[in-house]
Motif scaffolding. Structure first.
Motif, PDB file in Angstrom:
ATOM      1  N   UNK A   1      -7.726   5.239 -13.515  1.00 22.62           N
ATOM      2  CA  UNK A   1      -7.504   5.832 -12.197  1.00 22.62           C
ATOM      3  C   UNK A   1      -6.748   4.849 -11.315  1.00 22.62           C
ATOM      4  N   UNK A   2      -5.762   5.366 -10.586  1.00 24.22           N
ATOM      5  CA  UNK A   2      -5.000   4.561  -9.647  1.00 24.22           C
ATOM      6  C   UNK A   2      -5.286   5.092  -8.249  1.00 24.22           C
ATOM      7  N   UNK A   3      -5.979   4.271  -7.456  1.00 24.82           N
ATOM      8  CA  UNK A   3      -6.395   4.722  -6.130  1.00 24.82           C
ATOM      9  C   UNK A   3      -5.198   5.079  -5.254  1.00 24.82           C
ATOM     10  N   UNK A   4      -4.112   4.318  -5.366  1.00 26.55           N
ATOM     11  CA  UNK A   4      -2.936   4.610  -4.545  1.00 26.55           C
ATOM     12  C   UNK A   4      -2.322   5.965  -4.902  1.00 26.55           C
ATOM     13  N   UNK A   5      -2.284   6.259  -6.207  1.00 21.18           N
ATOM     14  CA  UNK A   5      -1.762   7.563  -6.614  1.00 21.18           C
ATOM     15  C   UNK A   5      -2.652   8.686  -6.097  1.00 21.18           C
ATOM     16  N   UNK A   6      -3.959   8.478  -6.166  1.00 19.26           N
ATOM     17  CA  UNK A   6      -4.885   9.493  -5.675  1.00 19.26           C
ATOM     18  C   UNK A   6      -4.642   9.764  -4.186  1.00 19.26           C
TER      19      UNK A   6
END
Length: 275
Positions: A1-6
């Motif tokens: 999971x990539x928090x920035x993408x989320x």
């Protein structure tokens, strides 16, 4: 999971919802937990969830409003139950650190909800940090044996003060809320000490200085000069060197008044006892 993408995806969805007069789009911890608990390991889980929700809206919408709220509450509680572990709170409590912040964060979440409670907890943490930084403790250092190590005099047996020098170290960074207190503390320690020639101020806790801190240091230098004492700085980092060199190159920013280590400052201004 990539928090920035989320977060980028959530932002794009909210922009689209605003343009199309839709409802705000958010992410729920309970939904994410339920998704992970069901064994989701890829983006296909989101697509499958989208399909299921679409089918529910298309075929089961009339029956959704008949679902009792306690059933929905049980589903959310079940999804979050494994996260309701008091161990992290107990660990913080046993460390005897941030107890009031923990209590305040828990009460804020219970009273105002997760989002507003966390924002209040962050605000309390910032206020506590400001309070701690604005009340710095200034320690006097002494030489440990015949080494180049300088430690707090009160806490280490065998450390002795260097004759003619007063070596001080603020335990918090210097900035607008703490610089004046540190300067006043230094002057109070120097007053009445006729045996002192030089004050060595260690700035190892400060990575940079704001304008108020610079002005306080320059004022401290002038006050010490009026008392017949010299001021030198040690453990000075590059941003501070450049700032003082540009602001006061012939005074406190001069190269012979800025040192990389306490031992270098003592060796240049006093007597360094080496074995």
């Amino acid at each position: 999971m990539d928090a920035n993408h989320e977060l980028m995806v959530l932002g794009a969805c909210n922009i689209a919802a605003g343009l199309l007069q839709g409802m705000p789009v958010g992410a729920g911890f309970s939904a994410t937990t339920a998704n992970a608990g069901a064994g989701a390991t890829s983006r296909w889980a989101g697509l499958i969830a989208l399909g299921v929700i679409g089918m529910a809206l298309a075929f089961a919408l009339p029956a959704v409003h008949l679902l009792p709220r306690p059933v929905l509450a049980v589903a959310v509680i079940h999804a979050l139950w494994h996260a309701l572990n008091p161990r992290p709170l107990l660990d913080v409590w046993r460390m005897k650190r941030d107890r009031l912040l923990v209590i305040g964060a828990v009460l804020a979440v219970l009273a105002f909800g997760v989002l507003h409670g966390m924002l209040i907890a962050i605000g309390l943490s910032v206020l506590d940090a400001m309070r701690r930084f604005s009340q710095p403790v200034v320690h006097e250092l002494g030489q440990l044996g015949a080494s180049r190590n300088f430690v707090v005099l009160d806490a280490n047996q065998g450390a002795v003060a260097v004759p003619g020098l007063l070596i001080l170290r603020p335990e918090e960074p210097l900035f607008f809320a703490s610089a004046e207190r540190v300067a006043a503390d230094v002057v109070a320690r120097v007053r009445g000490r006729d045996d002192l020639r030089t004050v060595v101020l260690s700035l190892e806790e400060s990575s940079d200085l704001d304008s108020t801190a610079v002005e306080c240091l320059l004022e401290l230098d002038q006050r010490l000069q009026a008392m017949g004492k010299a001021l030198v700085l040690t453990r000075v980092k590059e941003p501070i060197r450049e700032l003082l060199g540009a602001w006061n190159p012939q005074g406190l920013g001069a190269a012979d008044r800025l040192y990389w280590s306490v031992a270098d400052a003592v060796q240049a201004n006093g007597v360094l006892r080496l074995g």
